[in-house]
Design a protein around this motif. Structure first.
Motif, PDB file in Angstrom:
ATOM      1  N   GLN A  19       1.101  -1.208  -1.957  1.00 43.59           N
ATOM      2  CA  GLN A  19       0.858  -0.666  -3.293  1.00 43.59           C
ATOM      3  C   GLN A  19      -0.555  -0.071  -3.381  1.00 43.59           C
ATOM      4  N   TYR A  20      -1.519  -0.754  -2.788  1.00 41.52           N
ATOM      5  CA  TYR A  20      -2.898  -0.249  -2.806  1.00 41.52           C
ATOM      6  C   TYR A  20      -2.978   1.092  -2.088  1.00 41.52           C
ATOM      7  N   GLU A  22      -0.616   3.286  -1.671  1.00 39.60           N
ATOM      8  CA  GLU A  22       0.072   4.304  -2.469  1.00 39.60           C
ATOM      9  C   GLU A  22      -0.772   4.768  -3.644  1.00 39.60           C
ATOM     10  N   ARG A  23      -1.637   3.901  -4.151  1.00 42.47           N
ATOM     11  CA  ARG A  23      -2.436   4.212  -5.335  1.00 42.47           C
ATOM     12  C   ARG A  23      -3.862   4.660  -4.997  1.00 42.47           C
ATOM     13  N   THR A  24      -4.151   4.828  -3.718  1.00 43.58           N
ATOM     14  CA  THR A  24      -5.478   5.269  -3.290  1.00 43.58           C
ATOM     15  C   THR A  24      -5.482   6.780  -3.096  1.00 43.58           C
ATOM     16  N   ALA A  25      -6.476   7.448  -3.661  1.00 43.68           N
ATOM     17  CA  ALA A  25      -6.571   8.908  -3.536  1.00 43.68           C
ATOM     18  C   ALA A  25      -6.647   9.319  -2.070  1.00 43.68           C
ATOM     19  N   LYS A 150      -5.294  -0.948 -10.591  1.00 39.89           N
ATOM     20  CA  LYS A 150      -4.881  -0.439  -9.266  1.00 39.89           C
ATOM     21  C   LYS A 150      -3.904  -1.365  -8.550  1.00 39.89           C
ATOM     22  N   LEU A 151      -4.085  -2.671  -8.653  1.00 41.35           N
ATOM     23  CA  LEU A 151      -3.128  -3.625  -8.096  1.00 41.35           C
ATOM     24  C   LEU A 151      -2.595  -4.493  -9.223  1.00 41.35           C
ATOM     25  N   ASP A 152      -1.311  -4.803  -9.181  1.00 49.26           N
ATOM     26  CA  ASP A 152      -0.722  -5.672 -10.202  1.00 49.26           C
ATOM     27  C   ASP A 152      -0.948  -7.134  -9.837  1.00 49.26           C
ATOM     28  N   SER A 187     -12.803   8.792 -11.605  1.00 45.72           N
ATOM     29  CA  SER A 187     -12.911   7.373 -11.928  1.00 45.72           C
ATOM     30  C   SER A 187     -13.527   7.166 -13.301  1.00 45.72           C
TER      31      SER A 187
END
Length: 204
Positions: A19-20, A22-25, A150-152, A187
Motif C-alpha cells: 500500500q505504501y 502504491e501511494r508513493t509518488a 498514507k497508510l491505514d 505535500s
C-alpha cells in the motif's frame, strides 16, 4: 507486551509495504539532486529506509552504487523480488557497515525518538569516509505524534525544527552544511532537508 513506537511503526510498514509503494509518488525526492551535487561519480551510498526503492533507482541511474536497506523485511523482500540487492538494517543498529561516500536517509530518521537521534547520526557518521556526506529529510514541527496518513495503520513521527536538527548533527560529530525547510509542492506538510559533512574524521 506493548510495542515501542518505533517497533509499532516498523510493524505498520511490514503490513502495509505494498500500500505504501502504491501511494508513493513516482518522482524522486528533491534530496536525490542534493546528494548528486555533493558526491563524486560512482560514489558508494548507504541508503537508510529504501522503502519501495524509488530514490535508490534514481541514484543508480545517475551512476552511483547504492546499498539498499530498510528496517522492514517486506520492503527488502519486494526489492529482491524486483532484482535488486537489499538487506534489512534497523537504524537502531550499532554498526551500519561501510565505509561509504555518503549516507542518504529520505523520510526515515523522522521515526527516531528525539533523544536517540544524535546516537543514530553518530552511527551514520562512523559508516562514512572522511569528508563523506549525509543527506536526510525530516518533518518540520514540534513534538511527536501518530498519524494514519498514507497508510491505514498508525505510524509514529518526531517533528523537528532547524535549530534542533543542527544541534543533533553537531552532537553526533557532523559538520552541518545546510539545515533548511524544503519545498514539496505536492505535500501539505512542511519538511526540512539536512545536509552535513564528516569533517571530524579528516586528518588534522
Amino acid at each position: 507486551m506493548e510495542l515501542s513506537p518505533q517497533d509499532a511503526t516498523l510493524a505498520a510498514y511490514e503490513r502495509g509495504a505494498q500500500q505504501y509503494a502504491e501511494r508513493t509518488a513516482a518522482a524522486p525526492a528533491p534530496e536525490v539532486d542534493a546528494l548528486l551535487a555533493r558526491v563524486p561519480a560512482g560514489a558508494h551510498v548507504l541508503e537508510l529506509g529504501s522503502g519501495p526503492g524509488r530514490d535508490a533507482g534514481a541514484l543508480e541511474s545517475a551512476g552511483l552504487t547504492v546499498d539498499r536497506t530498510d528496517g522492514a523485511a517486506a520492503f527488502v523482500e519486494a526489492q529482491r523480488a524486483a532484482g535488486h540487492q537489499a538487506r534489512v538494517l534497523d537504524v537502531r543498529s550499532a554498526d551500519f557497515g561501510g565505509p561509504y561516500d555518503a549516507v542518504f536517509a529520505n523520510a526515515v530518521l523522522l521515526h527516531v525518538p528525539r533523544a536517540d537521534l544524535p546516537g543514530v547520526l553518530a552511527t551514520a557518521r562512523r559508516a562514512c569516509r572522511p569528508d563523506g556526506v549525509l543527506v536526510a529529510s525530516f518533518k518540520k514541527g514540534a513534538g511527536d505524534a501518530w498519524t494514519q496518513v498514507k497508510l491505514d495503520d498508525p505510524r509514529h513521527f518526531t517533528y523537528w525544527d532547524e535549530a534542533g536538527l543542527t544541534a543533533a548533527l553537531t552532537a553526533a560529530g557532523w559538520t552541518p552544511e545546510q539545515v533548511a525547510e524544503s519545498t514539496l509542492p505536492a505535500s501539505a506538510e512542511r519538511w526540512i532537508t539536512a545536509i552535513a559533512r564528516n569533517e571530524a574524521s579528516l586528518p588534522a
